[in-house]
Motif scaffolding. Structure first.
Motif, PDB file in Angstrom:
ATOM      1  N   ARG A  44      45.948  80.347  43.008  1.00  0.00           N
ATOM      2  CA  ARG A  44      46.206  79.154  42.192  1.00  0.00           C
ATOM      3  C   ARG A  44      46.668  77.989  43.062  1.00  0.00           C
ATOM      4  N   GLU A  91      47.336  89.695  41.642  1.00  0.00           N
ATOM      5  CA  GLU A  91      47.059  88.843  40.485  1.00  0.00           C
ATOM      6  C   GLU A  91      45.753  89.290  39.849  1.00  0.00           C
ATOM      7  N   VAL A  92      45.761  89.476  38.541  1.00  0.00           N
ATOM      8  CA  VAL A  92      44.576  89.890  37.797  1.00  0.00           C
ATOM      9  C   VAL A  92      44.479  89.058  36.529  1.00  0.00           C
ATOM     10  N   ASP A  93      43.378  88.318  36.403  1.00  0.00           N
ATOM     11  CA  ASP A  93      43.116  87.534  35.187  1.00  0.00           C
ATOM     12  C   ASP A  93      44.296  86.645  34.798  1.00  0.00           C
ATOM     13  N   GLY A  94      44.896  86.008  35.780  1.00  0.00           N
ATOM     14  CA  GLY A  94      45.964  85.065  35.516  1.00  0.00           C
ATOM     15  C   GLY A  94      47.348  85.652  35.375  1.00  0.00           C
ATOM     16  N   THR A  95      47.463  86.979  35.436  1.00  0.00           N
ATOM     17  CA  THR A  95      48.764  87.638  35.353  1.00  0.00           C
ATOM     18  C   THR A  95      49.117  88.228  36.713  1.00  0.00           C
ATOM     19  N   TYR A  96      50.360  88.006  37.123  1.00  0.00           N
ATOM     20  CA  TYR A  96      50.843  88.570  38.382  1.00  0.00           C
ATOM     21  C   TYR A  96      51.492  89.927  38.107  1.00  0.00           C
ATOM     22  N   HIS A  97      51.191  90.890  38.959  1.00  0.00           N
ATOM     23  CA  HIS A  97      51.745  92.231  38.845  1.00  0.00           C
ATOM     24  C   HIS A  97      52.559  92.527  40.108  1.00  0.00           C
ATOM     25  N   GLU A 104      53.997  85.317  34.709  1.00  0.00           N
ATOM     26  CA  GLU A 104      52.991  84.267  34.610  1.00  0.00           C
ATOM     27  C   GLU A 104      53.211  83.172  35.651  1.00  0.00           C
ATOM     28  N   TRP A 163      42.944  96.523  45.159  1.00  0.00           N
ATOM     29  CA  TRP A 163      41.680  96.951  44.583  1.00  0.00           C
ATOM     30  C   TRP A 163      40.804  97.495  45.705  1.00  0.00           C
ATOM     31  N   ASP A 178      43.755 100.856  35.513  1.00  0.00           N
ATOM     32  CA  ASP A 178      44.295  99.752  34.724  1.00  0.00           C
ATOM     33  C   ASP A 178      45.642  99.214  35.203  1.00  0.00           C
TER      34      ASP A 178
END
Length: 479
Positions: free
Chosen positions: A22, A74-80, A101, A132, A164
């Motif tokens: 981002r 980061e996956v689909d706008g969410t940080y893990h 977020e 990944w 997941d």
């Protein structure tokens, strides 16, 4: 101005590299290790976020994750964020998961999980690294672990897999050579070209950050001839890529807290105190060779500063032995010991020299903060006969140094040294620390706590050394 990030009243512990797509920059995290004398009202425990690149422009924000090191994806706008926590009685370690977020405000999801006791020891299960795996088409988590059923030399890199990020299946170790009697800390894995690389650190029977290489993420893992990135004074390093270059983020430890209670008396100085956990952040750029092995170069920001600042030539003057001046260079030959000295040591800057050795010298090297007697100071020693670099502090030249350190080597790292070829030697100095880059492909970090005003110079023992040119680049107050 500082060349290496060190937080006020604290030390940098394990760095968690994360390049944020981002913002288009690294938004790293680290474990903050507060100094014992830090003002109590300023102490905020847990992970801290680092924004910015150059040390003087970094801002940090506590994110209130209380636990050990891990990783961020980061996956689909969410940080893990994956991290670890610890129980003491009985000793157990757990992997945990939080999401955000904005990289600052986190809340925990899922349940903490530990190792499968049929495969791993329950006492070691930490430092989760999640990525990944493009070859296996699933998420992999590497874990610092110890496998069951062998001797105490059971340190390994554990493996879990997921589809997941929420449900993880514990697998057998990814890498378990049964060499070190401690978990392989801060595991990291990445692909560069046709090679996969596994990075980990260990503090038993060889204190360093190591790497292995393979053609497949499943191995078999090859141990390169030089399997470290830096000296003993560099630890817990993990990598991160900006899409163009890959960088190695670690720390050079400080000294002085006497954690183990066996430091020598204060009159012996600080160079012989035990190493602390944490210190200053050090960032190298990784260099991939044609055979797949890796080298270490200055990070882009430091290299740009080194190249942009003007360098002034140093005139070297013989102090001992036979030397011959030719153009900008000087050649020394010694049956015993020969030395030349030049500029005063900068407080912050770069010593750059092009050298060449011929014949079969016992050793040669760079002297820093050296006095007129050639005994007080530091020696960065090239040792072709043992194919290594060695660091020696001034106290070793005296009787009390022999009493404190009766062994031969203070700090060393393997290095391929070939006679008859030119080497570019660059030593970046920043107060009480220094970092050698050899041909911008090899690194060796050092601490210089007991430095005094003195000179820089070169020496050779029973051999021939050509110092083809030498210059000094001053930063900050020395510029």
């Amino acid at each position: 101005m500082s060349l290496y990030y060190t937080p006020e009243h604290a030390k940098v512990g394990d760095v968690i590299p994360f390049f944020d797509r981002r913002s288009g920059r690294f938004e790293n995290f680290y474990l903050k290790n507060w100094n014992p004398d830090a003002p109590r009202e300023q102490v905020v425990h847990g992970w801290h976020r680092l924004s910015g690149a150059w040390p003087d422009r970094i801002t940090e924000t506590p994110v209130h994750i209380l636990g050990g090191t891990g990783s961020v994806v980061e996956v689909d706008g969410t940080y893990h964020l994956f991290y670890c926590t610890f129980d003491d009685d009985p000793q157990r370690q757990w992997v945990r998961h939080a999401i955000s977020e904005d990289l600052t405000h986190w809340h925990e999801v899922g349940e903490a999980f530990g190792p499968d006791p049929s495969i791993y020891e329950p006492t070691d299960w930490r430092d989760p690294f999640v990525f990944w795996n493009e070859d296996e088409r699933c998420w992999w988590m590497l874990v610092a672990a110890r496998r069951r059923g062998v001797s105490a030399r059971n340190g390994c890199v554990g493996l879990c897999v997921s589809d997941d990020l929420l449900h993880w299946r514990v697998e057998r170790p990814l890498y378990a050579p049964d060499i070190h009697p401690a978990a392989y800390e801060c595991p990291d894995m990445f692909r560069m070209g046709d090679w996969w690389y596994l990075v980990f650190s260990n503090y038993t029977d060889g204190f360093a950050t190591y790497y292995r290489m393979a053609r497949s993420p499943l191995g078999p893992w090859v141990r390169p001839a030089i399997d470290t990135f830096d000296s003993r004074a560099f630890y817990a390093a993990k990598t991160g890529s900006d899409g163009h270059d890959r960088y190695l983020f670690g720390w050079i430890p400080t000294r002085g807290e006497n954690t183990w209670g066996f430091d020598p008396a204060p009159e012996y100085g600080a160079d012989y105190r035990t190493w602390n956990w944490g210190g200053s952040m050090v960032v190298h750029r990784l260099v991939q060779h044609a055979d797949g092995t890796l080298g270490t170069a200055p990070c882009a920001d430091l290299a740009a500063r080194m190249d942009a600042a003007p360098s002034r030539p140093v005139r070297l003057t013989p102090v001992q032995g036979t030397w011959r001046t030719e153009g900008d260079g000087i050649t020394g030959h010694a049956e015993g010991f020969a030395a030349v000295a030049g500029c005063p040591m900068p407080g912050q800057g770069v010593l750059s020299t092009t050298i060449r050795f011929t014949g079969d010298p016992v050793r040669f090297g760079l002297m820093m903060h050296i006095d007129a007697s050639l005994t007080d100071g530091y020696y960065l020693q090239f040792d072709p006969r043992h194919q290594r670099l060695e660091w020696r502090s001034g106290l070793r030249m005296h009787e009390r140094g022999g009493q404190l350190f009766p062994y031969a080597v203070e700090m060393e790292r393997p290095c391929v040294l070939e006679g008859g070829r030119d080497y570019l030697v660059e030593v970046v100095v920043d107060g009480d620390q220094a970092h050698l880059y050899l041909d911008r492909d090899y690194a060796f970090g050092m601490r210089l706590y007991d430095r005094r005003p003195g000179m820089a110079g070169w020496y050779v023992e029973r051999g021939t050394l050509d110092v083809l040119r030498m210059g000094v680049t001053a930063f900050g107050i020395d510029a």
